[in-house]
Design an enzyme around this catalytic site. Structure first.
Site, PDB file in Angstrom:
ATOM      1  N   ASP A  48       0.834  -1.206   0.000  1.00 51.76           N
ATOM      2  CA  ASP A  48       0.000   0.000   0.000  1.00 51.76           C
ATOM      3  C   ASP A  48       0.865   1.252   0.000  1.00 51.76           C
ATOM      4  O   ASP A  48       0.808   2.064   0.909  1.00 51.76           O
ATOM      5  CB  ASP A  48      -0.927  -0.024   1.228  1.00 51.76           C
ATOM      6  CG  ASP A  48      -0.160  -0.273   2.517  1.00 51.76           C
ATOM      7  OD1 ASP A  48       1.060  -0.513   2.458  1.00 51.76           O
ATOM      8  OD2 ASP A  48      -0.788  -0.223   3.592  1.00 51.76           O
ATOM      9  N   GLU A  49       1.683   1.368  -1.009  1.00 55.98           N
ATOM     10  CA  GLU A  49       2.553   2.523  -1.100  1.00 55.98           C
ATOM     11  C   GLU A  49       2.522   3.039  -2.544  1.00 55.98           C
ATOM     12  O   GLU A  49       1.803   3.951  -2.855  1.00 55.98           O
ATOM     13  CB  GLU A  49       3.962   2.146  -0.630  1.00 55.98           C
ATOM     14  CG  GLU A  49       4.787   3.367  -0.351  1.00 55.98           C
ATOM     15  CD  GLU A  49       5.810   3.154   0.762  1.00 55.98           C
ATOM     16  OE1 GLU A  49       6.405   4.135   1.151  1.00 55.98           O
ATOM     17  OE2 GLU A  49       6.011   2.025   1.221  1.00 55.98           O
TER      18      GLU A  49
ATOM     19  N   GLU B 154      13.755  -5.039  -2.867  1.00 58.05           N
ATOM     20  CA  GLU B 154      13.964  -3.797  -2.124  1.00 58.05           C
ATOM     21  C   GLU B 154      15.171  -3.904  -1.198  1.00 58.05           C
ATOM     22  O   GLU B 154      15.940  -2.960  -1.046  1.00 58.05           O
ATOM     23  CB  GLU B 154      12.711  -3.514  -1.289  1.00 58.05           C
ATOM     24  CG  GLU B 154      12.796  -2.276  -0.429  1.00 58.05           C
ATOM     25  CD  GLU B 154      11.471  -1.978   0.265  1.00 58.05           C
ATOM     26  OE1 GLU B 154      10.644  -2.898   0.405  1.00 58.05           O
ATOM     27  OE2 GLU B 154      11.269  -0.809   0.655  1.00 58.05           O
TER      28      GLU B 154
HETATM   29  C1  BGC Z   1       9.875   3.331  -0.079  1.00 57.81           C
HETATM   30  C2  BGC Z   1      11.230   3.677  -0.572  1.00 57.81           C
HETATM   31  C3  BGC Z   1      11.385   5.136  -0.337  1.00 57.81           C
HETATM   32  C4  BGC Z   1      11.386   5.267   1.157  1.00 57.81           C
HETATM   33  C5  BGC Z   1      11.769   6.554   1.735  1.00 57.81           C
HETATM   34  C6  BGC Z   1       9.894   3.506   1.391  1.00 57.81           C
HETATM   35  O1  BGC Z   1       8.790   3.068   2.056  1.00 57.81           O
HETATM   36  O2  BGC Z   1       9.451   2.093  -0.497  1.00 57.81           O
HETATM   37  O3  BGC Z   1      11.687   3.098  -1.672  1.00 57.81           O
HETATM   38  O4  BGC Z   1      12.387   5.761  -0.996  1.00 57.81           O
HETATM   39  O5  BGC Z   1      10.217   4.801   1.741  1.00 57.81           O
HETATM   40  O6  BGC Z   1      12.688   6.260   2.645  1.00 57.81           O
END
Ligand code: BGC
Length: 793
Positions: free
Chosen positions: A368-369, A647
């Site tokens: 959910d991002e 990730e």
């Molecule tokens: C994202 C990252 C992002 C970061 C910021 C995360 O939750 O998935 O890729 O750059 O937040 O620190």
């Protein structure tokens, strides 16, 4: 296009706004809208359309265009994209029918950061009122006719799409279909009239400038697993982004549920712990009228595995197809070499890129991002540009960045930024800087100065704001969220990995970015002929660098913290005096050796480390890191069966299982930035900093590691650049092609050219060697194709 507001005659139509409850799912069904009209002989017809929320338009029962998730994501309060379709062939002389479906999309649906908002989802990110704006302009033999969205349209609020949301999924109830609803003969006497909202304040209407999201590929399942009776898991064999098309048959009321996940749990069930509140669940409710094909359209999922339950029929591989969607930017790069895992890595990079180009560059496509995180795009931009033509996609996104800039000049951490731009999530060092770095990458690769000119004031405001808050030239105030060199070695929790001390001191990191963005901005001022700014910002960059050296650099070239990342940043951003650079490079190598030739760098510094190792002649170490199979490394993930970039280095570790689950995406491109090193060093294709956009090409292939051959190409804005090399019995064969109207400088991976080959035969000896530098023969080449053979030393 419709260039002025006055060119639009249409009104925003839809249903009355519906209040929503908190909780999941609270999404009202997708409204259907329709209108019939008659037309004379049609010569040409153009349809201009956009919506609040997402739309699909149909004419006489056929879908218009192949766009998905239109009108795509912008800050709708500032800018709304409209799409233009040539529908001349879809209209008939006589009666015609226009139909439209609306869904939440980014406008009204769930969005990453809003999950932290306690009023969500009652509020929606931008609004809840889904509306359509449509203007059909028909040129007929009798003159011009215009059909617009207005209150003459009919509305039906309980259609078969019972709810659709990017994170949650889509519910489709076939029993609620309105057969023929988008054709002339349908009886709409039971339908209501659409309402018009004439007070609606929305952003400026702009034509979409980048490639639409489309279906770009299909994937067929490789296997069906049945961890429990009646629970089928289709393995697509590839972590992909999109959804499934499924053929279903069964009794009326049968509910078939598809859940999507990237991995399987130890017990063989679908792993969904890394999705947060995203459900990635589609449901189809059957009407008992025989076999039908279903596919959702107003959602998307990141998945390799699809769990199907509720089937009335036996599961078989043929019933399901994966539909891969992405912003459809053309492919520009190719790469292949003798090392199968490196080839797989490059495939993974490309899959990850596509999967995170859903209208904007996202961090991930599953949990959910799914936000346009700027730091991720900053580090990956150059790799992205090698793989696909990113000119239009990034040019659009730069406007999203500008739209999200705070009043005081801060850039957001992600763009679009659905909060008030003055709120949190802005100015994080290494994230905000994308507002300078990404336009600069566009210029370096595509030579388009207009982008720089349009964005100039905005960049200046960004730098000025940092300067205002940091008169002592260290970026220590107004730093927003402190993410730092994200997911560096210190965040690895696997047992066998020693705490790396990989975390670069934060102030060193932030100040490095401040210096870098400022020097890029000074170069841009120079290019645009802004002499006073050039002088002022070069001076500022020098002052920051001086301060950087005072604070963080010892006289022997050692940096505070002594981290791989620190050296990589300082060297990459040219922060050190010339005399100390080779020494710092030696310390960087020591820092790599100290951790047993393993990476302790994070998102921002990993690609810089690789490039600086090569720049300072430590190709062997860069190759060693690339080829490393032990954890943490790129190939470790490949050995675990990864088909996209993870990730985290330790997203999944064989002996331990999954990393912390709330932030563990298997489709995150940042560490895939190693693609840039591969294009620039294994193939050796580089632009010339001083003559951008490949007018002059630098070719510097470096055979190394266990590789015996490599070949690949880049479709530059000036044409196709290709490189191939092969090592054989003490010789290296190198072939290059250089496009018309460009020149190239080739650094042969040998100290001399043994022979120039034509049709495999040697011709005149050594004609073009200009000089030998660092043991390499340097040749100046005009456009054409060349083949060389040399001793490989
Ligand atoms: C994202 C990252 C992002 C970061 C910021 C995360 O939750 O998935 O890729 O750059 O937040 O620190």
């Amino acid at each position: 296009g419709l260039l002025q507001k006055e060119d639009w005659h249409a009104a925003w139509i839809g249903a009355e706004e519906q209040q929503r409850e908190k909780g999941i799912p609270a999404i009202p069904p997708s409204p259907l809208l329709r209108k019939t009209f008659s037309s004379k002989k049609i010569e040409r017809a153009l349809l201009y359309v956009t919506s609040l929320g997402e739309y699909e338009v149909y004419i006489n029962g056929r879908k218009v265009g192949d766009h998905l998730l239109a009108p795509e994501w912008t800050d709708y309060h500032k800018r709304i994209q409209y799409q233009t379709y040539d529908v001349s062939d879809m209209l008939e002389p006589g009666e015609n029918c226009l139909g439209a479906v609306l869904a939440d999309g980014w406008y009204a649906g769930r969005l990453g950061p809003v999950r932290w908002d306690e009023n969500y989802p009652r509020r929606g990110a931008y609004g809840l009122d889904r509306r359509l704006l449509l203007q059909l302009e028909i040129e007929t033999d009798r003159g011009k006719q215009m059909i617009i969205s207005d209150d003459s349209w009919k509305l039906f609020e309980d259609g078969p799409i019972q709810g659709a949301d990017h994170f949650l999924g889509q519910v489709y109830d076939a029993r609620k279909q309105q057969p023929g609803w988008d054709t002339v003969d349908f009886d709409d006497s039971e339908w209501k009239s659409a309402t018009v909202d004439s007070d609606l304040q929305t952003g400026k209407r702009v034509a979409q400038m980048n490639e639409p999201v489309r279906q770009v590929a299909t994937v067929t399942p490789v296997e069906i697993l049945e961890p429990e009776e009646g629970v089928y898991i289709f393995d697509m064999g590839q972590n992909m982004v999109g959804w499934c098309r499924i053929r279903l048959e069964g009794k009326t009321g049968t509910v078939v549920t598809l859940r999507h996940g990237e991995m399987l749990d130890a017990d063989g069930s679908l792993f969904t712990d890394n999705l947060g509140t995203a459900l990635q669940k589609d449901q189809f409710i059957l009407d008992g009228n025989g076999a039908r094909t279903f596919e959702p359209r107003f959602t998307y999922h990141g998945f390799r595995y699809v769990e199907v339950t509720g089937l009335d029929q036996k599961a078989d591989k043929e019933m399901l197809t994966g539909i891969v969607i992405a912003s459809d930017a053309p492919k520009t790069g190719s790469f292949e070499c003798s090392h199968p895992q490196i080839n797989q890595l490059m495939q993974n990079v490309l899959w990850t890129q596509r999967g995170n180009m859903i209208s904007i560059p996202t961090d991930c496509p599953q949990r959910d991002e799914r936000m346009g995180w700027m730091g991720d795009a900053l580090v990956f931009a150059q790799t992205a540009i090698y793989n696909l033509d990113m000119a239009a996609f990034f040019s659009k996104w730069i406007v999203d960045i500008r739209d999200a800039q705070a009043d005081d000049g801060r850039y957001p951490d992600y763009a679009p930024h659905p909060y008030d731009p003055n709120m949190r999530f802005s100015d994080a060092p290494g994230w905000a800087d994308a507002g300078v770095v990404v336009p600069w990458r566009l210029y370096q690769n595509y030579g388009d100065k207009r982008i720089l000119a349009q964005h100039y004031k905005s960049m200046k405001r960004f730098i000025d704001n940092i300067r205002r808050h940091n008169p002592e030239y260290l970026w220590q105030h107004a730093t927003g969220n402190e993410y730092g060199d994200w997911l560096n070695g210190d965040t690895i929790t696997a047992k066998d990995y020693p705490k790396s001390g990989g975390q670069v001191p934060y102030l060193l990191y932030t100040t490095a970015f401040y210096a870098w963005s400022t020097s890029i901005f000074a170069k841009i001022a120079d290019l645009l002929g802004k002499k006073a700014d050039y002088a002022a910002y070069s001076d500022l960059a020098d002052r920051i660098k001086r301060k950087f050296n005072q604070e963080f650099v010892k006289s022997d070239g050692r940096l505070k913290g002594d981290t791989q990342a620190g050296y990589a940043l300082a060297l990459a951003f040219d922060l050190l005096p010339k005399s100390l650079q080779p020494k710092a490079a030696q310390y960087m190598v020591k820092a790599v050796k100290k951790y047993d030739y393993r990476i302790s760098t994070g998102f921002h510094s990993t690609i810089l480390l690789m490039k600086q190792l090569s720049r300072w002649g430590y190709h062997d170490i860069a190759y060693r890191l690339l080829e490393n199979r032990s954890f943490p490394s790129w190939l470790y993930s490949i050995d675990q069966g990864a088909t996209t970039i993870w990730e985290r280095w330790d997203a999944y570790v064989a002996e331990r299982g999954f990393q912390q689950s709330d932030m563990n995406s298997f489709n995150h491109y940042a560490f895939g930035a190693v693609g840039e090193w591969i294009y620039q060093n294994i193939l050796g294709i580089r632009f010339d900093e001083n003559q951008p956009a490949y007018k002059h090409i630098i070719l510097k292939p470096v055979p190394g590691g266990s590789l015996t051959w490599a070949r690949g190409s880049y479709q530059s804005i000036h044409g196709l650049i290709a490189v191939e090399w092969k090592r054989q019995e003490g010789s290296v064969f190198v072939s290059v092609s250089i496009p018309a109207n460009t020149k190239a400088t080739l650094f042969l991976p040998a100290s001399d050219v043994a022979s120039v080959l034509e049709n495999g035969e040697p011709v005149d000896q050594n004609p073009r060697v200009c000089r030998i530098e660092e043991g390499k023969a340097i040749l100046h080449l005009e456009s054409g194709s060349y083949h060389f053979k040399a001793d490989f030393d």
